[in-house]
Motif scaffolding. Structure first.
Motif, PDB file in Angstrom:
ATOM      1  N   THR A  48       1.493   7.951  -5.716  1.00 18.51           N
ATOM      2  CA  THR A  48       0.960   9.143  -5.038  1.00 18.51           C
ATOM      3  C   THR A  48       0.947   9.024  -3.519  1.00 18.51           C
ATOM      4  O   THR A  48       0.877  10.046  -2.826  1.00 18.51           O
ATOM      5  N   ALA A  49       1.009   7.794  -2.986  1.00 27.14           N
ATOM      6  CA  ALA A  49       0.906   7.632  -1.535  1.00 27.14           C
ATOM      7  C   ALA A  49       2.223   7.253  -0.860  1.00 27.14           C
ATOM      8  O   ALA A  49       2.300   7.253   0.374  1.00 27.14           O
ATOM      9  N   VAL A  50       3.259   6.923  -1.662  1.00 22.27           N
ATOM     10  CA  VAL A  50       4.560   6.587  -1.074  1.00 22.27           C
ATOM     11  C   VAL A  50       5.688   7.359  -1.747  1.00 22.27           C
ATOM     12  O   VAL A  50       6.420   8.108  -1.098  1.00 22.27           O
ATOM     13  N   THR A 186      -5.090   9.651   0.750  1.00 22.89           N
ATOM     14  CA  THR A 186      -4.268   9.437   1.946  1.00 22.89           C
ATOM     15  C   THR A 186      -3.741  10.748   2.501  1.00 22.89           C
ATOM     16  O   THR A 186      -3.298  10.805   3.646  1.00 22.89           O
ATOM     17  N   PHE A 187      -3.740  11.814   1.664  1.00 22.62           N
ATOM     18  CA  PHE A 187      -3.164  13.112   2.023  1.00 22.62           C
ATOM     19  C   PHE A 187      -1.655  13.021   2.263  1.00 22.62           C
ATOM     20  O   PHE A 187      -1.064  13.909   2.871  1.00 22.62           O
ATOM     21  N   ASP A 188      -1.002  11.939   1.792  1.00 25.42           N
ATOM     22  CA  ASP A 188       0.400  11.723   2.144  1.00 25.42           C
ATOM     23  C   ASP A 188       1.347  12.743   1.523  1.00 25.42           C
ATOM     24  O   ASP A 188       2.358  13.101   2.141  1.00 25.42           O
ATOM     25  N   ALA A 189       1.078  13.207   0.290  1.00 25.24           N
ATOM     26  CA  ALA A 189       1.957  14.224  -0.298  1.00 25.24           C
ATOM     27  C   ALA A 189       1.852  15.531   0.488  1.00 25.24           C
ATOM     28  O   ALA A 189       2.854  16.186   0.782  1.00 25.24           O
ATOM     29  N   ILE A 190       0.605  15.895   0.826  1.00 21.45           N
ATOM     30  CA  ILE A 190       0.412  17.073   1.678  1.00 21.45           C
ATOM     31  C   ILE A 190       1.014  16.815   3.054  1.00 21.45           C
ATOM     32  O   ILE A 190       1.662  17.686   3.648  1.00 21.45           O
TER      33      ILE A 190
END
Length: 424
Positions: A48-50, A186-190
């Protein structure tokens, strides 16, 4: 310019826009609780974060538009609403959180400044960078990111070779799922759909580059950023796990990161960490607000005035919300993430697929099913679990807050099957 140099600078800039407050304080905390299951937790966090965020960048390379283009196959109205919600969440939660983390870890330990003064100065500087957006890739990729990477790799490398020989057992009942859900924070996908748009628009300043050249550059930069995120996340989780016997049971996410830097780099570690926190948080805030301002500028006929006003409002909101402590912002963010994150992931995956598998009807069906089946996951953070027990027991994986996975996959397969049959 050298092609490899272009890729590295762009990849580093992308990494720096991803790597902010949550990316720093979440992995060591995960490692502490993961203990001997640190590898499974890292795998979940990686997904989910990378993995999903880099898919988002690859989707941007394919589309080379804005976030609006991610959802337009569902409907124009849906896409406008989706963009509006994502940008509001971004400037109301992750952007202010960067100021809060900076204050708690880089300013408060050395000064008596209030959080209001910190966030005011912080977002004033962010505003200056955002208003010079044509230089963002160069400033972030050439100067700030290498310094961030150097400090992080020093902490990780020393920790790997000097950690204690004992490790506590995991406190997680489902390590893989715990890693998956913490990766949401992490909000990385957004971030991928937001800062990917920043990257595309920044590259468009070079009028001489073709669509194919930019697609290749974005893809390669995405892999550079993804590799950097993976190394840093895995290193911080690993060190958090092996140093977990040295942390207090009630230690906060920020306290664990501070302790880890002190134990690996000594007294100078605290100073290094302060610089790292300030830089990592700052670059992310710049990326988020630039992306938001870009979107509203495009929505209002490329108006420079709208760009400036959006950036100004975003920075003012950052100052106001940045007054809350990090733990509180993380807590209030979770329900919002459980609502918007599943839809974001589905849009990323559908946009990366070949056209024959991702027709408008597929988009509509899968997004609708995802929305419906993510509602129980969202409500679990607002209502007592007992009230939702009947629904949760019916939906596969709903107990793990990922009840949308099976229905979304089934709807994807069925709709594609019927579409194919229809045109045979």
């Amino acid at each position: 310019m050298n092609k490899a140099k272009d890729v590295l600078i762009t990849g580093f800039a992308l990494f720096s826009m991803f790597f902010g407050a949550g990316n720093l304080i979440l992995p060591p905390f995960l490692g502490k609780n993961a203990g001997d299951t640190w590898f499974l937790v890292t795998l979940g966090f990686f997904i989910t974060a990378v993995f999903i965020p880099i898919l988002g960048i690859l989707a941007h390379a394919k589309i080379q538009g804005t976030m609006y283009d991610f959802g337009k196959k569902v409907s124009p109205a849906f896409s406008v609403a989706y963009c509006f919600i994502v940008y509001i969440i971004s400037i109301a939660l992750p952007a202010p959180r960067t100021a809060s983390v900076t204050h708690e870890m880089a300013i408060l330990p050395y000064t008596g400044l209030s959080s209001l003064i910190t966030s005011t100065i912080y977002f004033s500087l962010v505003f200056v960078f955002v208003m010079n957006r044509s230089k963002i890739l160069m400033l972030l990729g050439k100067y700030l990111t290498p310094l961030i990477m150097f400090i992080l790799l020093a902490i990780i490398a020393v920790g790997v070779f000097s950690h204690p020989n004992t490790i506590d057992q995991s406190t997680f009942t489902s390590p893989l799922v715990s890693g998956l859900l913490e990766g949401y924070q992490t909000f990385d996908a957004i971030g991928a759909v937001v800062v990917g748009g920043v990257l595309v628009i920044s590259l468009n300043f070079d009028k001489g580059s073709s669509f194919e050249v930019k697609r290749s550059l974005i893809r390669k930069a995405g892999f550079v950023a993804g590799l950097g995120l993976l190394i840093i996340y895995a290193g911080l989780i690993y060190n958090g796990a092996w140093f977990n016997t040295s942390f207090s049971e009630t230690a906060s996410r920020a306290a664990i990161l501070s302790s880890l830097s002190t134990q690996t780099l000594g007294s100078i570690g605290t100073a290094f960490l302060s610089v790292l926190v300030a830089l990592a948080c700052f670059t992310t805030a710049v990326g988020i607000i630039t992306g938001t301002a870009d979107y509203f500028k495009g929505y209002f006929n490329d108006s420079p005035k709208v760009y400036m006003v959006t950036a100004l409002i975003s920075c003012i909101l950052g100052v106001l919300v940045g007054q809350f402590d990090v733990k509180y912002i993380i807590t209030i963010a979770l329900p919002a993430l459980m609502f918007i994150y599943p839809i974001t992931i589905v849009l990323i995956v559908l946009n990366i697929l070949p056209e024959k598998w991702s027709s408008p009807i597929v988009f509509k069906a899968v997004v609708l099913v995802t929305f419906i089946f993510s509602i129980p996951d969202f409500l679990q953070f607002l209502l007592p679990k007992e009230q939702l027990k009947g629904v949760i027991n019916i939906i596969p994986l709903a107990n793990h807050h990922i009840g949308l996975v099976v229905p979304a996959l089934v709807s994807f397969v069925l709709v594609n099957f019927f579409v194919k049959k229809k045109y045979e």
